[in-house]
Design an enzyme around this catalytic site. Structure first.
Site, PDB file in Angstrom:
ATOM      1  N   GLY A  45      38.569  36.893  40.446  1.00 25.68           N
ATOM      2  CA  GLY A  45      38.322  36.853  41.966  1.00 25.68           C
ATOM      3  C   GLY A  45      39.321  37.632  42.541  1.00 25.68           C
ATOM      4  CD  GLN A  50      44.481  38.164  45.425  1.00 25.99           C
ATOM      5  OE1 GLN A  50      43.346  37.866  45.482  1.00 25.99           O
ATOM      6  NE2 GLN A  50      45.214  38.209  44.477  1.00 25.99           N
ATOM      7  CB  CYS A  98      47.610  34.625  41.406  1.00 26.19           C
ATOM      8  SG  CYS A  98      47.103  35.314  42.994  1.00 26.19           S
ATOM      9  CG  LEU A  99      44.437  39.781  39.936  1.00 24.42           C
ATOM     10  CD1 LEU A  99      43.090  40.677  40.369  1.00 24.42           C
ATOM     11  CD2 LEU A  99      44.810  40.224  38.471  1.00 24.42           C
ATOM     12  CG  HIS A 140      43.448  30.909  42.956  1.00 30.86           C
ATOM     13  ND1 HIS A 140      44.375  30.830  41.829  1.00 30.86           N
ATOM     14  CD2 HIS A 140      43.472  32.270  43.311  1.00 30.86           C
ATOM     15  CE1 HIS A 140      45.146  31.927  42.216  1.00 30.86           C
ATOM     16  NE2 HIS A 140      44.730  32.828  42.976  1.00 30.86           N
ATOM     17  CD  GLU A 141      40.427  34.674  44.283  1.00 24.27           C
ATOM     18  OE1 GLU A 141      41.000  35.425  45.262  1.00 24.27           O
ATOM     19  OE2 GLU A 141      40.817  34.457  42.987  1.00 24.27           O
ATOM     20  CG  HIS A 144      44.742  34.255  47.628  1.00 22.74           C
ATOM     21  ND1 HIS A 144      45.814  34.867  47.674  1.00 22.74           N
ATOM     22  CD2 HIS A 144      44.284  34.468  46.385  1.00 22.74           C
ATOM     23  CE1 HIS A 144      46.261  35.092  46.418  1.00 22.74           C
ATOM     24  NE2 HIS A 144      45.307  34.740  45.601  1.00 22.74           N
TER      25      HIS A 144
HETATM   26 ZN    ZN Z   1      45.250  34.699  43.719  1.00 24.09          ZN
END
Ligand code: ZN
Length: 188
Positions: A45, A50, A98-99, A140-141, A144
């Site tokens: 995701g 991000q 998380c990236l 989670h997304e 953000h």
């Molecule tokens: Zn994330």
């Protein structure tokens, strides 16, 4: 085009994102770039903050975790202006990563059942009930988009234990095998 992933400590990850209108310029291109960026960094995701944009856009391809979580098999989403309604308050704890927070994975408690309303990439309204790990990825997304990171949801003790790792991300000392953008250096 692959875009750099903005890392923990960057202020763009902490701002609340804005709704996207049908006139949003080059949405198709941005969505394609977000998928490319997500695949290149092996995430499931990616939310627009991000990649440095405070716009309510999320891409998800949960298929890579489909073996472990069957509800994720073949599930790919473009979420514009997503809204989550919690259907069941009971929380389950699982590890997340998380990236934007490389090298860290921590347990997070989240609800298992949600109703998701969103616009797809053609700006068509959609609604679906999701559960399990797929519901977790979506939560989670969508966090953000509110400027929230999953590490905000871990225990204070765990947060204390990963402080060193978080500091090395902020100061640009963390190695990443995908293109990233570090937090701007603080002026002394
Ligand atoms: Zn994330």
């Amino acid at each position: 085009m692959k875009l750099p992933v903005y890392l923990y400590g960057h202020p763009v990850l902490r701002r609340k994102s804005e709704d996207v209108s049908p006139e949003y310029p080059e949405l198709e291109k941005l969505v394609a770039d977000m998928f490319e960026t997500m695949y290149a960094s092996e995430g499931v995701g990616l939310a627009a903050p991000q990649i440095g944009r405070n716009d309510r856009i999320v891409v998800i391809d949960a298929d890579p975790v489909g073996e472990q979580f069957p509800e994720c098999k073949g599930r790919r989403f473009v979420l514009i202006n997503p809204e989550i309604e919690i259907l069941d308050g009971e929380k389950v704890t699982r590890a997340e990563g998380c990236l934007s927070v490389p090298g860290v994975s921590e347990n997070v408690a989240r609800v298992e059942h949600i109703r998701l309303s969103w616009l797809d990439e053609k700006m068509h309204p959609r609604q679906e009930e999701l559960s399990g790990f797929l519901a977790r990825i979506v939560q989670h997304e969508c966090d953000h988009l509110e400027g929230t990171l999953y590490i905000d949801r871990i225990s204070p003790i765990r947060k204390q234990l990963i402080k060193g790792k978080l500091n090395s991300i902020v100061t640009g000392k963390t190695y990443c095998d995908y293109p990233v953008r570090y937090a701007p250096k603080k002026l002394k």
